[in-house]
Design a protein around this motif. Structure first.
Motif, PDB file in Angstrom:
ATOM      1  N   VAL A 198      55.335  38.878  47.441  1.00  0.00           N
ATOM      2  CA  VAL A 198      56.397  39.443  48.269  1.00  0.00           C
ATOM      3  C   VAL A 198      56.827  40.773  47.671  1.00  0.00           C
ATOM      4  CG1 VAL A 198      58.779  39.101  49.049  1.00  0.00           C
ATOM      5  CG2 VAL A 198      57.182  37.174  49.014  1.00  0.00           C
ATOM      6  N   ALA A 199      57.021  41.745  48.548  1.00  0.00           N
ATOM      7  CA  ALA A 199      57.543  43.047  48.114  1.00  0.00           C
ATOM      8  C   ALA A 199      58.726  43.411  48.998  1.00  0.00           C
ATOM      9  CB  ALA A 199      56.474  44.116  48.200  1.00  0.00           C
ATOM     10  N   VAL A 200      59.839  43.704  48.361  1.00  0.00           N
ATOM     11  CA  VAL A 200      61.034  44.163  49.067  1.00  0.00           C
ATOM     12  C   VAL A 200      61.084  45.671  48.901  1.00  0.00           C
ATOM     13  CG1 VAL A 200      63.545  44.025  49.199  1.00  0.00           C
ATOM     14  CG2 VAL A 200      62.218  41.985  48.565  1.00  0.00           C
ATOM     15  N   GLY A 201      61.018  46.387  50.017  1.00  0.00           N
ATOM     16  CA  GLY A 201      61.039  47.838  49.975  1.00  0.00           C
ATOM     17  C   GLY A 201      62.412  48.389  50.305  1.00  0.00           C
ATOM     18  N   ARG A 202      62.816  49.370  49.538  1.00  0.00           N
ATOM     19  CA  ARG A 202      64.074  50.075  49.815  1.00  0.00           C
ATOM     20  C   ARG A 202      63.943  51.491  49.298  1.00  0.00           C
ATOM     21  NH1 ARG A 202      67.649  47.157  45.215  1.00  0.00           N
ATOM     22  NH2 ARG A 202      67.347  48.792  43.686  1.00  0.00           N
ATOM     23  N   ILE A 215      48.719  47.459  43.597  1.00  0.00           N
ATOM     24  CA  ILE A 215      48.310  47.044  44.936  1.00  0.00           C
ATOM     25  C   ILE A 215      49.530  47.018  45.855  1.00  0.00           C
ATOM     26  CG2 ILE A 215      47.348  45.142  46.295  1.00  0.00           C
ATOM     27  CD1 ILE A 215      45.525  44.557  43.831  1.00  0.00           C
ATOM     28  N   VAL A 216      50.673  46.561  45.348  1.00  0.00           N
ATOM     29  CA  VAL A 216      51.913  46.622  46.125  1.00  0.00           C
ATOM     30  C   VAL A 216      52.228  48.076  46.466  1.00  0.00           C
ATOM     31  CG1 VAL A 216      54.424  46.276  46.023  1.00  0.00           C
ATOM     32  CG2 VAL A 216      52.873  44.446  45.278  1.00  0.00           C
ATOM     33  N   ASP A 217      52.071  48.960  45.498  1.00  0.00           N
ATOM     34  CA  ASP A 217      52.315  50.384  45.729  1.00  0.00           C
ATOM     35  C   ASP A 217      51.404  50.930  46.823  1.00  0.00           C
ATOM     36  OD1 ASP A 217      53.658  52.836  45.095  1.00  0.00           O
ATOM     37  OD2 ASP A 217      51.948  53.452  43.872  1.00  0.00           O
ATOM     38  N   PHE A 274      48.864  53.398  42.806  1.00  0.00           N
ATOM     39  CA  PHE A 274      47.749  53.039  43.674  1.00  0.00           C
ATOM     40  C   PHE A 274      46.621  54.070  43.596  1.00  0.00           C
ATOM     41  CE2 PHE A 274      50.014  55.805  46.609  1.00  0.00           C
ATOM     42  CZ  PHE A 274      48.992  56.438  47.296  1.00  0.00           C
ATOM     43  N   GLN A 275      46.935  55.305  43.223  1.00  0.00           N
ATOM     44  CA  GLN A 275      45.899  56.337  43.121  1.00  0.00           C
ATOM     45  C   GLN A 275      44.952  56.092  41.949  1.00  0.00           C
ATOM     46  OE1 GLN A 275      48.536  59.675  42.939  1.00  0.00           O
ATOM     47  NE2 GLN A 275      48.572  59.912  45.165  1.00  0.00           N
ATOM     48  N   ASP A 276      45.390  55.258  41.007  1.00  0.00           N
ATOM     49  CA  ASP A 276      44.583  54.966  39.820  1.00  0.00           C
ATOM     50  C   ASP A 276      43.891  53.610  39.893  1.00  0.00           C
ATOM     51  OD1 ASP A 276      45.507  57.351  38.564  1.00  0.00           O
ATOM     52  OD2 ASP A 276      47.362  56.300  38.034  1.00  0.00           O
ATOM     53  N   LEU A 277      43.943  52.953  41.049  1.00  0.00           N
ATOM     54  CA  LEU A 277      43.340  51.633  41.160  1.00  0.00           C
ATOM     55  C   LEU A 277      41.840  51.698  40.884  1.00  0.00           C
ATOM     56  CD1 LEU A 277      45.105  50.155  44.305  1.00  0.00           C
ATOM     57  CD2 LEU A 277      45.091  49.150  42.017  1.00  0.00           C
ATOM     58  N   PRO A 278      41.320  50.712  40.157  1.00  0.00           N
ATOM     59  CA  PRO A 278      39.870  50.688  39.941  1.00  0.00           C
ATOM     60  C   PRO A 278      39.159  50.374  41.257  1.00  0.00           C
ATOM     61  CG  PRO A 278      40.897  48.708  39.069  1.00  0.00           C
ATOM     62  CD  PRO A 278      42.004  49.605  39.507  1.00  0.00           C
ATOM     63  N   SER A 279      37.917  50.763  41.350  1.00  0.00           N
ATOM     64  CA  SER A 279      37.167  50.590  42.601  1.00  0.00           C
ATOM     65  C   SER A 279      36.987  49.121  42.976  1.00  0.00           C
ATOM     66  CB  SER A 279      35.806  51.276  42.502  1.00  0.00           C
ATOM     67  OG  SER A 279      35.055  50.714  41.438  1.00  0.00           O
ATOM     68  N   ALA A 324      59.875  47.531  45.630  1.00  0.00           N
ATOM     69  CA  ALA A 324      59.109  48.767  45.820  1.00  0.00           C
ATOM     70  C   ALA A 324      60.046  49.843  46.362  1.00  0.00           C
ATOM     71  CB  ALA A 324      57.962  48.536  46.793  1.00  0.00           C
ATOM     72  N   THR A 325      60.197  50.921  45.608  1.00  0.00           N
ATOM     73  CA  THR A 325      61.032  52.043  46.026  1.00  0.00           C
ATOM     74  C   THR A 325      60.244  53.331  45.832  1.00  0.00           C
ATOM     75  OG1 THR A 325      62.044  52.573  43.879  1.00  0.00           O
ATOM     76  CG2 THR A 325      63.067  50.789  45.150  1.00  0.00           C
ATOM     77  N   VAL A 326      60.838  54.431  46.234  1.00  0.00           N
ATOM     78  CA  VAL A 326      60.161  55.713  46.007  1.00  0.00           C
ATOM     79  C   VAL A 326      60.061  56.020  44.507  1.00  0.00           C
ATOM     80  CG1 VAL A 326      60.767  56.674  48.248  1.00  0.00           C
ATOM     81  CG2 VAL A 326      62.278  57.065  46.304  1.00  0.00           C
ATOM     82  N   HIS A 327      60.850  55.324  43.689  1.00  0.00           N
ATOM     83  CA  HIS A 327      60.814  55.525  42.246  1.00  0.00           C
ATOM     84  C   HIS A 327      59.747  54.689  41.550  1.00  0.00           C
ATOM     85  CE1 HIS A 327      65.082  56.725  43.182  1.00  0.00           C
ATOM     86  NE2 HIS A 327      64.532  57.814  42.679  1.00  0.00           N
ATOM     87  N   GLY A 328      59.124  53.766  42.288  1.00  0.00           N
ATOM     88  CA  GLY A 328      58.082  52.942  41.694  1.00  0.00           C
ATOM     89  C   GLY A 328      58.175  51.496  42.145  1.00  0.00           C
ATOM     90  N   VAL A 329      57.352  50.678  41.514  1.00  0.00           N
ATOM     91  CA  VAL A 329      57.272  49.246  41.828  1.00  0.00           C
ATOM     92  C   VAL A 329      57.549  48.475  40.547  1.00  0.00           C
ATOM     93  CG1 VAL A 329      55.744  47.386  42.582  1.00  0.00           C
ATOM     94  CG2 VAL A 329      55.603  49.633  43.678  1.00  0.00           C
TER      95      VAL A 329
END
Length: 143
Positions: free
Chosen positions: A87-91, A24-26, A3-8, A125-130
């Motif tokens: 849909v994003a499943v976070g764990r 965007i999910v990230d 997400f830090q590299d998303l274009p404007s 979506a996890t702390v390791h990525g999406v």
């Protein structure tokens, strides 16, 4: 990319673009929600652009019917106004969908079919990525 590299111009981009959708999910699935487990539904409008993300936490061992109720509630109320959902499943960790993530994915597929709302993508979506969860050609043809 993250997400830090998303274009404007990311708010104008379609969530069907698999190059940008995971980022965007990230962006919208907070790390604290991933740690505790969550479900995020990204409501999309014109051009399949993000209208509003919705995060649902405290999902411990939701039975199958309850999973469907979650999606049916949103899609029954807002489905006519949406071009689709993501849909994003976070764990907390991992790169592979587990049984719980697959159960949420199946509930989303069934509810989207019933309400005529395209499921544009499902992500883990996890702390390791999406990572994108598998989509079947049948689902893509229906959407």
């Amino acid at each position: 990319m993250t997400f830090q590299d998303l274009p404007s111009d990311w708010p104008t981009r379609s969530l069907t673009d698999t190059d940008i959708a995971p980022d965007i999910v990230d962006l919208v699935v907070r790390e604290s929600d991933r740690e505790g487990g969550c479900l995020s539904i990204l409501l999309c409008g014109d051009g399949d652009r993000l209208l509003q993300p919705v995060a649902i936490t405290d999902l411990d061992d939701e039975p199958h019917l309850r999973r469907r109720e979650v999606f049916d509630t949103f899609l029954g109320s807002f489905g006519e106004m949406l071009s689709g959902i993501v849909v994003a499943v976070g764990r907390p960790r991992g790169h592979e969908p587990d049984d719980e993530a697959r159960a949420w994915h199946e509930a989303a597929i069934a509810s989207c079919r019933e309400h005529g709302v395209p499921l544009l993508g499902t992500y883990l979506a996890t702390v390791h990525g999406v990572v994108e969860m598998p989509q079947w050609e049948e689902l893509r043809a229906a959407g």
